[in-house]
Design a protein around this motif. Structure first.
Motif: not given
Ligand SMILES: NC(=O)c1ccc[n+]([C@@H]2O[C@H](COP(=O)([O-])OP(=O)(O)OC[C@H]3O[C@@H](n4cnc5c(N)ncnc54)[C@H](O)[C@@H]3O)[C@@H](O)[C@H]2O)c1
Length: 346
Positions: A21-25, A44-46, A49-51, A83-88, A103-106, A132-134, A173-175, A186-188
């Motif tokens: 539940a971070g930035r793009i959620s 789900s969010e760990v 505060k964000r939850a 975060p990207h490392w958790l996609h897989e 799944v968000e990109k990449p 892949h928004t673009e 921190p992951w970024f 990896l982001m842009n």
């Molecule tokens: N399409 C777009 O334009 C666009 C824009 C921004 C981000 N993104 C993509 O969105 C994805 C997320 O980026 P973001 O900027 O929102 O990252 P972010 O760090 O803001 O959000 C990720 C969230 O995942 C949570 N998290 C970590 N481990 C977890 C777990 N085990 N269970 C549940 N939650 C967990 C973190 O606490 C964090 O709140 C990335 O793939 C990024 O590339 C895409």
């Protein structure tokens, strides 16, 4: 006429679970409400505060253990906004739980990770749709149509420049750590490779690049310059920086500027929302705006995924395409490390 089984599928409302539940959620939560045949079930969010913030805004339960989302029978599709490392790892767990994946990109941080995700999705009969928004932005869709129809001639070359402040203090921190999928590339870079392959309508066969850390003391890149060669012999360049945040270090461009030079006209896309084409003018031509509607890309992407599920068709953003973008991204990093051109063999 649709068969009865098909009709039931087409009329179904798909439950959405969001993991991360971070930035793009918020874009995914909004899309779940607007796509038409979807509804947000839970998240789900760990981070506590964000939850709480997500729960208060979207009025669904937010749990800390993502397995609760994967085990919920009301969830049909999971949005992985992680975060990207958790996609897989979480993508594979979602496939094994029988959930379709948005799944968000990449798609992931390496082609090996992509291959394991694709294998898990195929083995479990679920869709794996990479955001892949673009490919869904209105100016890009219109420009692609203009190129594909031949009205601007054949594409010759493209340049894609995107300069923005890194915003280190506001980044998680992951970024700031490449081993967790961090860094601007990896982001842009994922967006820039995606839009160039989409607009040029071709695959990359070779790259020469520098991906470096020039502005910040971090374990991730903030600067990239790349030359991409396409299968048909055309090429494109990428210039990207996440410069220092203090005033005067640079000028922020929200989405950068792409120029595609074709044999009969040039196209220019500015800040992801305006499209221009060259027209004859006094001093060798002028830009004329091609007006396009704005769309909510995440909603359009989610609708496409639902349509892929209902019609049992391949993902609109194919897994091969999403994997290709990761292949090109990582080949650019390898080129930067070795100082050599890297061929893409996918
Ligand atoms: N399409 C777009 O334009 C666009 C824009 C921004 C981000 N993104 C993509 O969105 C994805 C997320 O980026 P973001 O900027 O929102 O990252 P972010 O760090 O803001 O959000 C990720 C969230 O995942 C949570 N998290 C970590 N481990 C977890 C777990 N085990 N269970 C549940 N939650 C967990 C973190 O606490 C964090 O709140 C990335 O793939 C990024 O590339 C895409």
């Amino acid at each position: 006429m649709l068969g009865e089984e098909h009709r039931t599928m087409a009329e179904r409302v798909f439950g959405i679970g969001i993991i991360g539940a971070g930035r793009i959620s918020g874009a995914h939560a909004r899309a779940a409400g607007e796509a038409g045949s979807t509804r947000l079930v839970m998240a789900s969010e760990v981070d506590d505060k964000r939850a709480h913030e997500f729960e208060a805004k979207w009025h669904v339960p937010v749990v800390s253990d993502y397995m609760e989302v994967l085990n919920n029978p009301e969830v049909d599709i999971v949005s992985l906004t992680l975060p990207h490392w958790l996609h897989e790892p979480i993508g594979i767990a979602a496939a094994q739980a029988g959930k379709h994946i948005f799944v968000e990109k990449p798609m992931a941080d390496s082609i090996e990770e992509c291959d394991r995700m694709i294998a898990a999705a195929r083995a479990n009969g679920v869709k794996l749709f990479t955001g892949h928004t673009e490919q869904f932005l209105a100016p890009n869709v219109k420009a692609r149509q203009m190129i594909a129809s031949g009205e601007v001639g054949l594409p010759v070359l493209a340049t894609d420049c995107w300069y923005k402040a890194f915003g280190v203090a506001a980044r998680p921190p992951w970024f700031l750590d490449r081993s967790k999928g961090g860094g601007m590339w990896l982001m842009n870079g994922a967006h820039m490779i995606d839009r160039l392959t989409y607009l040029m309508g071709d695959r990359v066969v070779s790259v020469k690049a520098m991906v470096q850390t020039r502005f910040h003391a971090i374990q991730a890149d903030d600067t990239a310059l790349a030359y991409l060669e396409f299968a048909n012999g055309t090429g494109a360049t990428i210039a990207h920086t996440g410069y220092k945040d203090h005033a005067g270090a640079g000028v922020d461009q929200p989405g950068g500027e792409i120029v595609i030079t074709c044999t009969e006209a040039q196209l220019k896309i500015v800040d992801r929302n305006r499209l221009f084409r060259s027209v004859p003018g006094d001093r060798g031509g002028a830009w004329e705006e091609v007006v396009v509607d704005r769309v909510d890309t995440t909603t359009v992407e989610l609708r496409a995924l639902v349509s892929n599920i209902v019609n049992n068709e391949p993902e609109t953003v194919s897994v091969e395409q999403a994997r290709h973008i990761v292949d090109v991204m990582t080949a650019c990093e390898m080129s930067s490390q070795t100082g050599r051109e890297v061929r893409i063999n996918d």
